[in-house]
Each structure stands twice: as C-alpha cells, then as structure tokens.
Write a protein that holds these residues in place. Structure first.
Motif, PDB file in Angstrom:
ATOM      1  N   ILE A  55      -0.780  16.443   6.544  1.00 46.11           N
ATOM      2  CA  ILE A  55      -0.330  15.395   7.459  1.00 46.11           C
ATOM      3  C   ILE A  55       0.938  15.821   8.208  1.00 46.11           C
ATOM      4  O   ILE A  55       1.661  14.983   8.741  1.00 46.11           O
ATOM      5  N   ALA A 170       7.046   2.977  11.271  1.00 45.21           N
ATOM      6  CA  ALA A 170       5.737   3.049  10.620  1.00 45.21           C
ATOM      7  C   ALA A 170       4.588   2.689  11.563  1.00 45.21           C
ATOM      8  O   ALA A 170       3.433   2.980  11.260  1.00 45.21           O
ATOM      9  N   ASP A 174       3.922   8.282  10.386  1.00 48.50           N
ATOM     10  CA  ASP A 174       3.743   8.131   8.946  1.00 48.50           C
ATOM     11  C   ASP A 174       5.116   8.161   8.266  1.00 48.50           C
ATOM     12  O   ASP A 174       5.871   9.132   8.441  1.00 48.50           O
ATOM     13  N   ARG A 176       6.010   8.888   5.410  1.00 48.10           N
ATOM     14  CA  ARG A 176       6.196  10.066   4.568  1.00 48.10           C
ATOM     15  C   ARG A 176       6.651  11.262   5.398  1.00 48.10           C
ATOM     16  O   ARG A 176       7.504  12.041   4.972  1.00 48.10           O
ATOM     17  N   TYR A 233       7.179   5.025   2.239  1.00 51.91           N
ATOM     18  CA  TYR A 233       5.767   4.666   2.448  1.00 51.91           C
ATOM     19  C   TYR A 233       5.547   3.196   2.106  1.00 51.91           C
ATOM     20  O   TYR A 233       4.848   2.475   2.833  1.00 51.91           O
ATOM     21  N   GLN A 237       4.290  -0.256   4.274  1.00 52.73           N
ATOM     22  CA  GLN A 237       3.154  -1.072   3.861  1.00 52.73           C
ATOM     23  C   GLN A 237       3.534  -2.521   3.581  1.00 52.73           C
ATOM     24  O   GLN A 237       2.831  -3.450   3.980  1.00 52.73           O
TER      25      GLN A 237
END
Length: 310
Positions: A55, A170, A174, A176, A233, A237
């Motif tokens: 990624i 986000a 990503d 991360r 992360y 979310q």
C-alpha cells in the motif's frame, strides 16, 4: 466496530508500557537525540510493514497539506515535549496529564470540526477523568505544577490536534501511509533539532548497556511504529472522539507498568479507578450504545418471530 475497539485497547497497552520504557531510555541519552533516532527507526519499520502490504505510494500534492501539519504536531511537537517533560516531572504527574487526552479531543472536535459527542459519550469522558484522577492520586497526587508538567500538557494537546488532521486526511489518504510519512519525516526533523539543542549527544549511544538497545527496539517497534499505525487507522475508522476515549486506559497501564518494573505499590484505589476508567471507555467510545442497540434489535427480532409462529 468491535475489531476497532480491540485494536484500540491493544494500542493503549503498548502506549502505557512505553512510558516506563521511555523513562529508562532517558537515563542514558538526551531526550531529543534519543527520540529522534527512535522515531526514525519506527518510521523505517512502518514503511517495511506497508511495503509487505503493498500500500506504499507517493502522496498527491493536496495530501501534503495533511502530512506536514500532522508530522509537526503528532511527531515533532508531541515527542519533543513528551520526552523533554519526562526528564523534568514524575511519571505520576505525566500519567494524569496524559489522561486529559479524551477530554481535550472532545472539546477540540466540537470547536474545530463540529463533531459533537453524545450525552452518554460526555458522561464517559467525565467518568474516565475521575477514574484517571483517582488512580494517580492513589500514587501520591500531583506534586505541584512544573515546567515538565507544562511540557507534558503541550505534548498531549498537540497530539490531540494531530488526530483531527488524521481524521480529515483519511478521506483520501490511508492513515497507515500517513503514519509512515509522518514518522520518517518527523524523526529526521527531530534529529536536525537535536544537533542544535544537544550537540555531541550521539556519543552517549556508545556508552549504553545492552539492555538499552533491547528497550529501545521494543519502544520503537511496538510503542511507536505498530501502535501509531493501528491508532491512526482506528481514528480514520471510528473518528477522533471515540478513539481518544481509550486513552484513559493508557494512564492505568502506565502506572501498572511502573509498578511492575519500578516496584511501585498497587492499592485498592487503583482497582476502583480501573472500574471507572473501563466504564468511561464503554460509554465514551459508544460501545455501550452499540450493545444496547444490538440487544434491542435481537429482542425485536425475537418478538417478530414469536408473532409469526402464533
């Protein structure tokens, strides 16, 4: 969402245990020099992990708007003030001040990005603060505000502000990958700062015991790389307010880690604090509301099945 809750709980254990590890590392090397190499090591580790996950990509020009401020707040400012503060104040004081993170997140989210916690979440924030306070006061309480206390507060305030940036980023980037760039660039920035604030401190690494490198590796890999990867992360979310509620657990684990590694005494007030903190996490994170909705849904489904049979 329950996977996110478990992930956040794991992160808080890693962050909590990282506090006594940092106190140990700072006995041998200056705070800025030590943390710059630790953060850089963590950044490299995150890039290796993300490369295996396939990624990795270069950020778009518009995404640097989030990476640079996020790096300055989440890495440079937060870790500079945290490590410098730990050399000037007690672990007890630091634990209490870091425990204000969920409250600051709720306030900043309301003021800056217009995300308003529910009444039940505000109750969770309040219970968490009470629980954190009772745990820390069981260890002797605040011993007076010092420059180190101010630095610790600045460290948590800048980190909380960075979580709001992560939640915005986000949408396209990503979290991360955002973490990887922030850690690597932030660690390099801290290293440049250390050359001016702590000249010649690199030589101290040649005189540290073997245990130092073990703790250094654990702190870099778990206390920073993996934990920041998972936390950012989770922010993407669950949102900054829900994720930050779990920071109350950070304080408790930090004190338990101090008791385990530094011989501090655990009292009944620590257990009472644990109950308040866990209750605060359940309410503030929305987990209690999720359980209630699941129960009502199952109850409604059961009643419909009974009606259908009749």
């Amino acid at each position: 969402m329950w996977k996110i809750y478990v992930m956040l709980t794991l992160v808080m254990f890693m962050w909590g245990l990282n506090l006594p590890m940092l106190k140990y590392l700072l006995e041998f090397v200056g705070p800025v020099t030590m943390t710059s190499l630790r953060i850089s090591t963590a950044g490299v580790a995150v890039f290796i992990i993300l490369s295996a996950m396939k990624i990795i990509r270069l950020p778009r020009r518009s995404e640097w708007i989030y990476i640079i401020p996020g790096m300055l707040l989440n890495v440079v400012a937060h870790h500079y003030f945290l490590n410098a503060g730990l050399t000037m104040t007690s672990g007890t004081n630091a634990a209490l001040i870091l425990g204000t993170g969920p409250f600051l997140t709720a306030v900043f989210s309301s003021l800056l990005i217009r995300v308003f916690p529910s009444k039940l979440q505000w109750l969770g924030v309040l219970l968490g603060l009470i629980g954190v306070s009772s745990v820390v006061l069981a260890g002797g309480g605040m011993s007076g505000i010092s420059q180190g206390d101010v630095f610790i507060f600045l460290s948590i305030a800048t980190q909380v502000l960075s979580f709001l940036i992560v939640s915005k980023a986000a949408a396209t980037l990503d979290p991360r990958l955002l973490t990887a760039y922030m850690l690597l660039i932030g660690g390099s920035t801290l290293f440049v700062i250390s050359l001016f604030t702590e000249p010649g401190e690199l030589a101290a690494f040649g005189q540290v015991p073997p245990t130092f490198w073990l703790i250094f590796g654990l702190s870099a890999l778990f206390g920073t790389a993996i934990s920041h990867l998972l936390y950012n992360y989770s922010v993407g979310q669950a949102g900054p307010t829900k994720a930050a509620i779990f920071m109350n657990l950070n304080t408790l684990v930090a004190l338990l880690g101090s008791a385990l590694f530094l011989g501090e005494v655990i009292t009944i007030r620590h257990f009472l604090g644990l109950i308040l903190i866990v209750t605060g996490v359940l309410f503030g994170s929305g987990a209690a509301e999720d359980l209630w909705k699941m129960r009502r849904t199952r109850k409604g489904a059961g009643e419909r099945n009974v009606d259908g049979v009749v």
